[in-house]
Design an enzyme around this catalytic site. Structure first.
Site, PDB file in Angstrom:
ATOM      1  CB  THR A  67       6.011 -15.343  18.653  1.00  0.00           C
ATOM      2  OG1 THR A  67       6.181 -15.004  17.227  1.00  0.00           O
ATOM      3  CG2 THR A  67       6.113 -16.737  19.768  1.00  0.00           C
ATOM      4  CE  LYS A  71       3.588 -13.407  15.400  1.00  0.00           C
ATOM      5  NZ  LYS A  71       4.471 -12.592  14.595  1.00  0.00           N
ATOM      6  N   GLY A 132       2.889 -15.753   2.970  1.00  0.00           N
ATOM      7  CA  GLY A 132       2.566 -16.236   3.899  1.00  0.00           C
ATOM      8  C   GLY A 132       2.034 -14.941   4.860  1.00  0.00           C
ATOM      9  N   GLY A 134       0.117 -15.191   7.611  1.00  0.00           N
ATOM     10  CA  GLY A 134      -0.563 -15.666   8.680  1.00  0.00           C
ATOM     11  C   GLY A 134      -0.057 -13.879   9.662  1.00  0.00           C
ATOM     12  N   GLY A 135      -0.744 -14.518  11.178  1.00  0.00           N
ATOM     13  CA  GLY A 135      -0.263 -13.097  11.882  1.00  0.00           C
ATOM     14  C   GLY A 135       0.989 -11.840  11.611  1.00  0.00           C
TER      15      GLY A 135
END
Length: 277
Positions: A67, A71, A132, A134-135
């Site tokens: 998490t 990631k 967002g 990101g991952g």
């Protein structure tokens, strides 16, 4: 009961205080008589590559749940990655195979869209905003693209991340109307907070909730509380919502299959989970 034969699934991230997965997996393992445990492990970004390599030297480790904030980094540390992980540009699961190699996969997006489908959200022609990149945001965007939504706007405070995600989506989904833009919720059918905003008291909202129409569906990934400040504002505007744990419960059956522990349903998991807010 943990014993010398217990299979270890590491739950790696930082900080660990908001982790909910152990409160779902471990009661399910107990109920099914499966000799396995999910263990939270707090690792900061600078220490992550070396810690991950050392951790997978353990002989009793089966895999890991990954998490924030690891990631994206995980993808470069695995020996092989699934198509879902490559499109997302991130991974939230690692499997140690019999030869010791690490296979990376990504289930965040699948969990999120499966939750929306259960709530009757219509993907076809939907106008979507993901805040967002990101991952988790990349995975959700990839899964929305796979569901053939009408358009997708991406925003991240790091503009380069959002631009790179848009490029990957255009490569794999050339017919998708995808663009980088501001987090403007007006005219959107779905808006998603895929940032950590909401994990800490006093965090700003990820977008202007005063512009939300009651017809807009608002999705959240933050797990600290069920109704985050963002979702409270969205509910007050009359919006349908998806809480962060919905994504978690929907993706766990896929995780269990990935790790070789069989499968279950979100309903069975909710019935035995020990989550208390």
């Amino acid at each position: 009961m943990i014993s010398g034969t217990t299979a270890l699934i590491a739950h790696i991230g930082y900080p660990t205080e908001t982790f909910k997965a152990p409160l779902i997996y471990n009661p399910w393992f107990d109920a099914q008589g499966i000799d396995a445990v999910v263990m939270p492990m707090g690792v900061k970004s600078d220490d992550y590559p070396s810690t991950l390599r050392a951790l997978f030297n353990l002989t009793n480790i089966r895999g890991a749940l990954i998490t924030m904030p690891h990631k994206v980094t995980t993808l470069s540390l695995a020996d092989e990655a699934t198509m879902a992980a490559r499109i997302a540009g991130a991974a939230n699961a690692l499997l140690k195979r019999s030869d010791g190699s690490l296979l990376a996969d990504m289930f965040d997006g699948t969990g999120f869209t499966r939750g929306l489908a259960r709530k009757g959200f219509a993907f076809a022609d939907a106008r979507c905003l993901v805040v967002g990149a990101g991952g988790v945001g990349s995975a959700i965007a990839a899964s929305l693209a796979a569901e053939r939504v009408g358009s997708l706007v991406l925003f991240d405070a790091n503009a380069k991340l959002a631009s790179q995600l848009a490029d990957r989506l255009k490569l794999h989904y050339p017919q998708l109307d995808v663009a980088n833009g501001p987090p403007d919720v007006r005219g959107k059918d779905l808006v998603v907070n895929a940032t950590p905003l909401g994990m800490r008291d006093g965090d700003p909202l990820p977008f202007d909730t005063e512009q939300l129409a009651s017809s807009t569906f608002v999705g959240e990934v933050v797990l600290k509380t069920e109704i985050t400040p963002l979702l409270a504002k969205a509910k007050a505007r009359g919006c349908r919502i998806q809480v962060g744990t919905d994504m978690l419960f929907e993706m766990i059956p896929a995780y269990l299959e990935f790790f070789g522990f069989g499968t279950t349903t979100p309903e069975e998991l909710r019935a035995i989970a020990k989550i208390v807010y």
